[in-house]
Design an enzyme around this catalytic site. Sequence first.
Site, short mmCIF file in Angstrom:
data_model
loop_
_atom_site.label_atom_id
_atom_site.label_comp_id
_atom_site.label_asym_id
_atom_site.label_seq_id
_atom_site.Cartn_x
_atom_site.Cartn_y
_atom_site.Cartn_z
N HIS A 54 0.82 -1.22 0.00
CA HIS A 54 0.00 0.00 0.00
C HIS A 54 0.86 1.27 0.00
O HIS A 54 0.38 2.35 -0.35
CB HIS A 54 -0.93 -0.01 1.21
CG HIS A 54 -2.25 0.66 0.96
ND1 HIS A 54 -2.39 1.77 0.17
CD2 HIS A 54 -3.50 0.36 1.39
CE1 HIS A 54 -3.65 2.15 0.14
NE2 HIS A 54 -4.35 1.29 0.86
N ASP A 271 -9.79 -7.53 -18.06
CA ASP A 271 -9.98 -8.56 -19.09
C ASP A 271 -8.61 -8.92 -19.67
O ASP A 271 -7.97 -8.11 -20.32
CB ASP A 271 -10.91 -8.02 -20.19
CG ASP A 271 -11.19 -9.05 -21.28
OD1 ASP A 271 -10.59 -10.14 -21.25
OD2 ASP A 271 -12.01 -8.74 -22.16
#
Length: 323
Positions: A54, A271
């Site tokens: 993070h 995708d």
Amino acid sequence: MEEVGDITKPDPVTLGNLIYDVPGAKNILEIPLLVAQVTRFRCGGFVLGLCMNHCMADGISAVEFVNSWGETARGLPLKVPPFLDRSILKARNPPKIEFPHHEFAQIEDISDINKLYEEEEMVYSSFCFEPEKLEKLKKMAMEDGVLEKCTSFVALSAFVWRARTRALRMVPDQKTKLLFAVDVRSRFEPPIPKGYFGNGIVLTNALCSTGELLENPLSFAVGLVDKAIHMVNDSYMRSVIDYFEITRARPSLAATLLITTWSRLSFHTADFGWGETLFSGPVGLPEKEVSLFLPHGKDRKSINVFLGMPASAMKVFEELMQT
């Protein structure tokens, strides 16, 4: 996939098998900035498990990275090329702290909350709020006429904060705090360039006593949450950066609820050549004080609230969720 079970709820035991665990790593400094693991199933499907530091990037940057990865895999140009100059968010010289930053304030645990966590088993559960429930919450928040409007996030955050505080049996004089991240990309002057890869968030906060939070109507807590959002402007954000530059402090989590929302994190659009993702979500909770707001349903308009609490507190919390 049937063997994995219900993947709509974070489960570090089962879903943890889909994330690569660096052998022998004792702390974050011994873990790479990015780790990826691909797990293939007999049915032909696969899971891409990512572990990202993070300190390197926030959720929005992570989403843009994953979607760009998918575009590259399909031989397509990047829709959002990364902007990598982090110096635009460096501290001022000299640093200038212009606001109180209660998100970092240490709160004394006069309610023995930590003792409760130590003595009882942790129970994890999720609660689904469909659009109808969210509308009901918003009406509850505005029924006393104090507020003219409020968002679903603000109403739900205030509702969960109050319920968790009551469930943990905090005493009236106990200070309690709500923390949540605000995307600041468009709030800077000028705005951060599109595609900025880094942490474009700040933690804002609402702070009051338990007595104030629970004895006042829901509109009181909603007002505090709304104020916490609107105080985040360019000056405030620059002050946060300078405060951290001087103190290197970490937000205190005593008597605190930290809400992380994934409603704007479109991992589901990634995708890699086999079509859009069937499901995306976190493996588990990073801290016991954290609650996740996860989009739910095909239209992603419902919100799943996921959190963990000591067994006795969770029983009370479950009852409050039915009211």
